[in-house]
Design an enzyme around this catalytic site. Structure first.
Site, PDB file in Angstrom:
ATOM      1  N   THR A  26      12.776 -17.921 -27.109  1.00 53.83           N
ATOM      2  CA  THR A  26      13.664 -17.399 -25.923  1.00 53.83           C
ATOM      3  C   THR A  26      13.800 -15.946 -26.568  1.00 53.83           C
ATOM      4  O   THR A  26      14.323 -15.682 -27.594  1.00 53.83           O
ATOM      5  CB  THR A  26      14.554 -17.715 -25.317  1.00 53.83           C
ATOM      6  N   PHE A  45      15.825 -12.444 -25.818  1.00 58.69           N
ATOM      7  CA  PHE A  45      17.176 -12.148 -25.525  1.00 58.69           C
ATOM      8  C   PHE A  45      17.295 -10.580 -25.372  1.00 58.69           C
ATOM      9  O   PHE A  45      16.763  -9.938 -26.508  1.00 58.69           O
ATOM     10  CB  PHE A  45      18.357 -12.738 -26.038  1.00 58.69           C
TER      11      PHE A  45
END
Length: 187
Positions: A179, A181
């Site tokens: 992921t 960010f």
């Protein structure tokens, strides 16, 4: 006169133990004040209500794709991206200590985490997935309720923090699960 300087306050979506918290610590180190926010709306309101100096928000996952609730709020804001970090995400099935896999009926987590584990649910159709605000918060709730038929999907950090047990490791659809960010500040 005090020489103490205040640590930068970094807001993230989720409870303590969330992947966003892990990303904040990896990006900025331990000298920050972590500010958990329940929802993405709460996260993006953190500047307006004076709760944070920075926001750390997920924008994209290699399995689930764009994190739309976060990106939609980012696109409608006037925030600047200061930095970004990508972290590896390992989703685990987590429950109360002593819980047997066979007793679990419902599994709760953030919708993006549930989406990362679709094959797990296809393989175990008896398990009902339940959408919640957060991965770590789901673990906290499972532990608080103490029901062996409930489990959560989250990271090891959340299991350790709340005294839970990992029942099945790495249940995400793909081992290479990341992921991205972004660290946000006001313009």
């Amino acid at each position: 006169m005090s020489t103490h300087t205040q640590k930068p306050r970094v807001a993230f979506q989720g409870e303590r133990g969330a992947f966003s918290e892990e990303a904040a610590l990896k990006l900025l180190g331990p000298d920050i004040e972590l500010v958990p926010r329940t929802t993405f709306a709460d996260l993006y309101a953190s500047f307006d209500n004076g709760a944070a100096d920075y926001l750390l928000a997920p924008v994209e996952n290699t399995i689930a794709g764009v994190v739309h609730p976060s990106v939609d709020l980012l696109n409608s804001s006037s925030l600047n991206v200061l930095n970004e970090i990508q972290i590896k995400i390992e989703q685990h099935l987590i429950g109360c200590p002593g819980t047997a896999f066979e007793t679990i009926e419902t599994v709760q987590s953030h919708p993006v985490a549930l989406a990362q584990c679709s094959r797990f649910f296809e393989t175990h159709p008896r398990l009902k997935s339940v959408v919640a605000d957060d991965t770590a918060g789901s673990v906290a709730e499972v532990i608080r309720l103490g029901e062996p038929q409930r489990a959560a999907i989250a990271g090891k950090r959340a299991a350790d923090l709340y005294g839970a047990t990992i029942i099945r490791k790495s249940i995400q659809d793909c081992a290479e699960n990341y992921t991205r960010f972004v660290l946000l500040t006001r313009k």
